[in-house]
Design a protein around this motif. Sequence first.
Motif, PDB file in Angstrom:
ATOM      1  N   SER A 126      -1.023  12.903  -7.580  1.00  0.00           N
ATOM      2  CA  SER A 126      -1.069  14.185  -6.875  1.00  0.00           C
ATOM      3  C   SER A 126      -0.096  15.191  -7.488  1.00  0.00           C
ATOM      4  O   SER A 126      -0.414  16.360  -7.644  1.00  0.00           O
ATOM      5  N   ARG A 127       1.093  14.721  -7.883  1.00  0.00           N
ATOM      6  CA  ARG A 127       2.033  15.633  -8.547  1.00  0.00           C
ATOM      7  C   ARG A 127       1.482  16.128  -9.869  1.00  0.00           C
ATOM      8  O   ARG A 127       1.550  17.305 -10.195  1.00  0.00           O
ATOM      9  N   GLY A 128       0.951  15.184 -10.640  1.00  0.00           N
ATOM     10  CA  GLY A 128       0.428  15.525 -11.969  1.00  0.00           C
ATOM     11  C   GLY A 128      -0.660  16.582 -11.875  1.00  0.00           C
ATOM     12  O   GLY A 128      -0.631  17.589 -12.581  1.00  0.00           O
ATOM     13  N   LEU A 129      -1.601  16.349 -10.971  1.00  0.00           N
ATOM     14  CA  LEU A 129      -2.711  17.293 -10.840  1.00  0.00           C
ATOM     15  C   LEU A 129      -2.229  18.654 -10.358  1.00  0.00           C
ATOM     16  O   LEU A 129      -2.676  19.700 -10.839  1.00  0.00           O
ATOM     17  N   THR A 130      -1.278  18.637  -9.410  1.00  0.00           N
ATOM     18  CA  THR A 130      -0.743  19.898  -8.889  1.00  0.00           C
ATOM     19  C   THR A 130      -0.044  20.689  -9.992  1.00  0.00           C
ATOM     20  O   THR A 130      -0.240  21.907 -10.118  1.00  0.00           O
ATOM     21  N   LEU A 131       0.737  20.003 -10.805  1.00  0.00           N
ATOM     22  CA  LEU A 131       1.467  20.685 -11.887  1.00  0.00           C
ATOM     23  C   LEU A 131       0.499  21.292 -12.909  1.00  0.00           C
ATOM     24  O   LEU A 131       0.679  22.440 -13.346  1.00  0.00           O
ATOM     25  N   ILE A 132      -0.526  20.525 -13.262  1.00  0.00           N
ATOM     26  CA  ILE A 132      -1.500  21.024 -14.252  1.00  0.00           C
ATOM     27  C   ILE A 132      -2.269  22.220 -13.668  1.00  0.00           C
ATOM     28  O   ILE A 132      -2.529  23.211 -14.349  1.00  0.00           O
ATOM     29  N   GLU A 133      -2.557  22.123 -12.394  1.00  0.00           N
ATOM     30  CA  GLU A 133      -3.260  23.198 -11.695  1.00  0.00           C
ATOM     31  C   GLU A 133      -2.402  24.465 -11.670  1.00  0.00           C
ATOM     32  O   GLU A 133      -2.828  25.561 -12.044  1.00  0.00           O
ATOM     33  N   LYS A 134      -1.155  24.280 -11.268  1.00  0.00           N
ATOM     34  CA  LYS A 134      -0.269  25.410 -11.031  1.00  0.00           C
ATOM     35  C   LYS A 134       0.157  26.109 -12.329  1.00  0.00           C
ATOM     36  O   LYS A 134       0.179  27.327 -12.404  1.00  0.00           O
ATOM     37  N   PHE A 135       0.457  25.287 -13.342  1.00  0.00           N
ATOM     38  CA  PHE A 135       1.040  25.881 -14.554  1.00  0.00           C
ATOM     39  C   PHE A 135       0.065  26.018 -15.717  1.00  0.00           C
ATOM     40  O   PHE A 135       0.396  26.556 -16.753  1.00  0.00           O
ATOM     41  N   SER A 136      -1.154  25.478 -15.529  1.00  0.00           N
ATOM     42  CA  SER A 136      -2.086  25.583 -16.656  1.00  0.00           C
ATOM     43  C   SER A 136      -3.513  25.836 -16.168  1.00  0.00           C
ATOM     44  O   SER A 136      -4.476  25.583 -16.893  1.00  0.00           O
ATOM     45  N   GLY A 137      -3.621  26.309 -14.923  1.00  0.00           N
ATOM     46  CA  GLY A 137      -4.937  26.655 -14.384  1.00  0.00           C
ATOM     47  C   GLY A 137      -5.906  25.490 -14.300  1.00  0.00           C
ATOM     48  O   GLY A 137      -7.119  25.679 -14.346  1.00  0.00           O
ATOM     49  N   GLY A 138      -5.349  24.274 -14.210  1.00  0.00           N
ATOM     50  CA  GLY A 138      -6.218  23.109 -14.034  1.00  0.00           C
ATOM     51  C   GLY A 138      -6.801  22.562 -15.325  1.00  0.00           C
ATOM     52  O   GLY A 138      -7.602  21.642 -15.290  1.00  0.00           O
ATOM     53  N   VAL A 139      -6.403  23.121 -16.467  1.00  0.00           N
ATOM     54  CA  VAL A 139      -6.864  22.531 -17.736  1.00  0.00           C
ATOM     55  C   VAL A 139      -5.681  21.940 -18.503  1.00  0.00           C
ATOM     56  O   VAL A 139      -4.574  22.469 -18.453  1.00  0.00           O
ATOM     57  N   VAL A 140      -5.951  20.867 -19.192  1.00  0.00           N
ATOM     58  CA  VAL A 140      -4.875  20.195 -19.937  1.00  0.00           C
ATOM     59  C   VAL A 140      -4.580  21.017 -21.196  1.00  0.00           C
ATOM     60  O   VAL A 140      -5.470  21.231 -22.019  1.00  0.00           O
ATOM     61  N   PRO A 141      -3.337  21.485 -21.332  1.00  0.00           N
ATOM     62  CA  PRO A 141      -3.011  22.296 -22.511  1.00  0.00           C
ATOM     63  C   PRO A 141      -2.746  21.417 -23.734  1.00  0.00           C
ATOM     64  O   PRO A 141      -2.531  20.218 -23.607  1.00  0.00           O
ATOM     65  N   LYS A 142      -2.753  22.039 -24.908  1.00  0.00           N
ATOM     66  CA  LYS A 142      -2.346  21.334 -26.120  1.00  0.00           C
ATOM     67  C   LYS A 142      -0.865  21.016 -26.018  1.00  0.00           C
ATOM     68  O   LYS A 142      -0.079  21.835 -25.551  1.00  0.00           O
ATOM     69  N   LEU A 173       0.843  -1.194   0.000  1.00  0.00           N
ATOM     70  CA  LEU A 173       0.000   0.000   0.000  1.00  0.00           C
ATOM     71  C   LEU A 173       0.882   1.249   0.000  1.00  0.00           C
ATOM     72  O   LEU A 173       0.673   2.176  -0.775  1.00  0.00           O
ATOM     73  N   ASN A 174       1.896   1.254   0.850  1.00  0.00           N
ATOM     74  CA  ASN A 174       2.769   2.422   0.945  1.00  0.00           C
ATOM     75  C   ASN A 174       3.654   2.602  -0.276  1.00  0.00           C
ATOM     76  O   ASN A 174       3.766   3.695  -0.813  1.00  0.00           O
ATOM     77  N   SER A 175       4.272   1.501  -0.710  1.00  0.00           N
ATOM     78  CA  SER A 175       5.243   1.667  -1.792  1.00  0.00           C
ATOM     79  C   SER A 175       4.577   1.785  -3.158  1.00  0.00           C
ATOM     80  O   SER A 175       4.845   2.723  -3.899  1.00  0.00           O
ATOM     81  N   ASP A 176       3.685   0.882  -3.486  1.00  0.00           N
ATOM     82  CA  ASP A 176       3.146   0.866  -4.850  1.00  0.00           C
ATOM     83  C   ASP A 176       1.955   1.810  -5.009  1.00  0.00           C
ATOM     84  O   ASP A 176       1.905   2.612  -5.929  1.00  0.00           O
ATOM     85  N   LEU A 177       0.998   1.677  -4.103  1.00  0.00           N
ATOM     86  CA  LEU A 177      -0.228   2.461  -4.279  1.00  0.00           C
ATOM     87  C   LEU A 177      -0.027   3.919  -3.884  1.00  0.00           C
ATOM     88  O   LEU A 177      -0.486   4.815  -4.579  1.00  0.00           O
ATOM     89  N   ALA A 178       0.658   4.160  -2.778  1.00  0.00           N
ATOM     90  CA  ALA A 178       0.835   5.559  -2.358  1.00  0.00           C
ATOM     91  C   ALA A 178       2.042   6.212  -3.041  1.00  0.00           C
ATOM     92  O   ALA A 178       1.886   7.182  -3.775  1.00  0.00           O
ATOM     93  N   ASP A 179       3.240   5.666  -2.848  1.00  0.00           N
ATOM     94  CA  ASP A 179       4.438   6.323  -3.377  1.00  0.00           C
ATOM     95  C   ASP A 179       4.488   6.354  -4.892  1.00  0.00           C
ATOM     96  O   ASP A 179       4.869   7.353  -5.489  1.00  0.00           O
ATOM     97  N   ASN A 180       4.123   5.266  -5.518  1.00  0.00           N
ATOM     98  CA  ASN A 180       4.221   5.217  -6.979  1.00  0.00           C
ATOM     99  C   ASN A 180       2.989   5.832  -7.643  1.00  0.00           C
ATOM    100  O   ASN A 180       3.063   6.909  -8.243  1.00  0.00           O
ATOM    101  N   LEU A 181       1.844   5.184  -7.487  1.00  0.00           N
ATOM    102  CA  LEU A 181       0.633   5.649  -8.173  1.00  0.00           C
ATOM    103  C   LEU A 181       0.086   6.955  -7.574  1.00  0.00           C
ATOM    104  O   LEU A 181      -0.198   7.911  -8.298  1.00  0.00           O
ATOM    105  N   GLY A 182      -0.050   6.987  -6.247  1.00  0.00           N
ATOM    106  CA  GLY A 182      -0.607   8.164  -5.588  1.00  0.00           C
ATOM    107  C   GLY A 182       0.239   9.402  -5.841  1.00  0.00           C
ATOM    108  O   GLY A 182      -0.278  10.503  -6.071  1.00  0.00           O
ATOM    109  N   ASN A 183       1.518   9.209  -5.841  1.00  0.00           N
ATOM    110  CA  ASN A 183       2.446  10.315  -6.077  1.00  0.00           C
ATOM    111  C   ASN A 183       2.309  10.873  -7.488  1.00  0.00           C
ATOM    112  O   ASN A 183       2.277  12.088  -7.691  1.00  0.00           O
ATOM    113  N   LEU A 184       2.209  10.002  -8.453  1.00  0.00           N
ATOM    114  CA  LEU A 184       2.053  10.459  -9.843  1.00  0.00           C
ATOM    115  C   LEU A 184       0.773  11.278  -9.996  1.00  0.00           C
ATOM    116  O   LEU A 184       0.771  12.337 -10.619  1.00  0.00           O
TER     117      LEU A 184
END
Length: 484
Positions: free
Chosen positions: A354-370, A341-352
Motif C-alpha cells: 500500500s505504501r509503494g503504490l501510494t508513493l508511485i501514485e503521488k510522486f509519479s502519477g501512478g506510472v513507474v519512472p525510469k 495475519l496481522n504481523s506478516d501479511l498485513a504489517d509487513n507485506l500489506g504495508n509495503l
Amino acid sequence: MASKTFYVTTAIDYTNSLPHIGHSYQKVLADVLKRWHQSLGYDSLYLTGTDEHGLKIQRSAQAANKEPQDFVDDLAKGFENNWKKLNLDFDIFLRTTSEQHKKVVNEFTKKIRKDIYKGTYEGLYCVGCETFYTEKDLTNGKICPIHKREAELLKEESYFFRLSKYQDRLLQLYKDNPEFISPENRREEIINRVKEGLKDLSVSRASVGWGIPFPLDETHVTYVWFEALQCYISGLGWPGAQFKKFWPADVQLLGKDNAWFHTVIWPAMLFAAGIRPAKKIFIHGFLTIDGQKISKSLGNTIEPRVFVEKYGADAVRYALLREINPREDGDFSEKIMVERLNSDLADNLGNLLSRGLTLIEKFSGGVVPKGKIDASLKKEFEKVLKETGKHVGQIEVHHALEKIFSFIALCNKYVNDSKPWELAKTKDARLNDVLYNIAECLRVISALTWPFIPESAEKIARQLGLWVVPKLENIKYGQTRAER
Ligand code: ZN
C-alpha cells in the motif's frame, strides 16, 4: 529436449468424516511444491483424492443410515470443496470408487499375480486402521496406538502378497536412494524394521462387502490399503501416456501414520509390477490444535473452509506453512493465525504494497519512472531466490517463508531509509530511482510469494498493472520496464 516434469501426490483421505485442519497441512504443502515447480517452468502435476472403501466406511454409512456410495459421494464433495477454498491447484482428484481406479486395480493385481497366493490369515485387526497388527505394535499387545481401542482377533481365508520376497530389494532401494525415505529422522526406524524381516501381506478379505472385488477371485474383496495405494498410478491412467510422462512421482507426501505402507509395501508392489518407485517419500509429523490432539470427542475437528471464510485462504496457508516444521509434529491455533495475519501479511507485506503504490501514485502519477537499479536490493533478491529454492527443494517451506519475509522487511526498510517523501520535497533526482526499486521489489515479491499465498501474489501483480504473476523461471531483478 523433453520438457521437465514434476509430479507430487498427497495421501488420499479416508471418507468417514469431513476434513479438518490436520488434513490440510499436507495438501497445502503439496500445492506449494507444485506451484513452485510450475513457476520454474516444470510441467507440474498434483494428485490428491479420497479413499472410499472398507469396513469402517461401511459401518459409518450404516450409522448414518445411508448407502455407502451416497455416503462417500457427499464426503468426497466435502473434501474437494475444502481444498478448492484453500486455493489448492490440484490436477487430479482421485476417488477410489471411480471406474478409472477400479480398472487399474484390476489390471495391476492381475499383472502381479505371480506374487499372490491363497492362505489363511489370523491376526489382531484394528477396524480404525483397516489393518492387521502384530502384538508388539499394539499398546500392551492389545490396544491400537492410534485409535486407543482394542484390536479384534480375526481369522479368515485370504490372498497374500509376497512382501517377504522384496526385503533385500527394498534395503537396496534405501541404500541406493538415501532420500527415498525423507526426512532423515524417519529413515532408520523403517530400515531397521525391514531388516527384522517382512511378512507376506494379506490383500483380500472374505468378510467385507464394501470394496473392489478381488480381481483374482471375486468372492473376495480387495484389502482397502492394497487398492488405495494404487491411486497414485491409477490417477495417471497407468499404463497410459500420462503415467509414462509423470511417473515416477518426484515427491509423495504422507503423514507418519502412513509411512510403513508407502515406504515398504507400496515400493514392493511396484517392484512386483516392474515399475520404479517414487523418487522421494516425504513423511511429515502430526498436527495439534491449541496443543491438543485433533479429535471428534474434543470438538476441534473444524473444517478448514471455516477458517478460510473468516480470514481468507492465504491466512490459513501462511500460518500452516510458516509455523510448522514439516520434519516434526506441529501446532496450529486460530490465535497464531491471526497474529501471523496481522504481523506478516498485513504489517509487513500489506504495508509495503500500500505504501509503494501510494508513493508511485503521488510522486509519479501512478506510472513507474525510469530509475537506477539498487545494487544491494538486487543482490539480496538473488540471494533470497537461491536460498528459497534450496529450502523448497528440501521441503523446508517454513525456512523458505522466513527468507522471503525478511526480504520484504528489507524492502520496507529501504522505503523508510530512502525517504522518498523528502526527496520529492527537494526535487531530488534520486526520487525516481527509489520509486523504480519499490515497484521492482513488489514485482519480484509477487513471484516469490505466489506458490505460498497465491491470492496475495496475484493481487500485487494486478495492482502493478501486470497481467500475470511473473514466473520464477528466468526472473531477474530490474526487469520492470519504466513507462517514462
Ligand atoms: Zn487403529
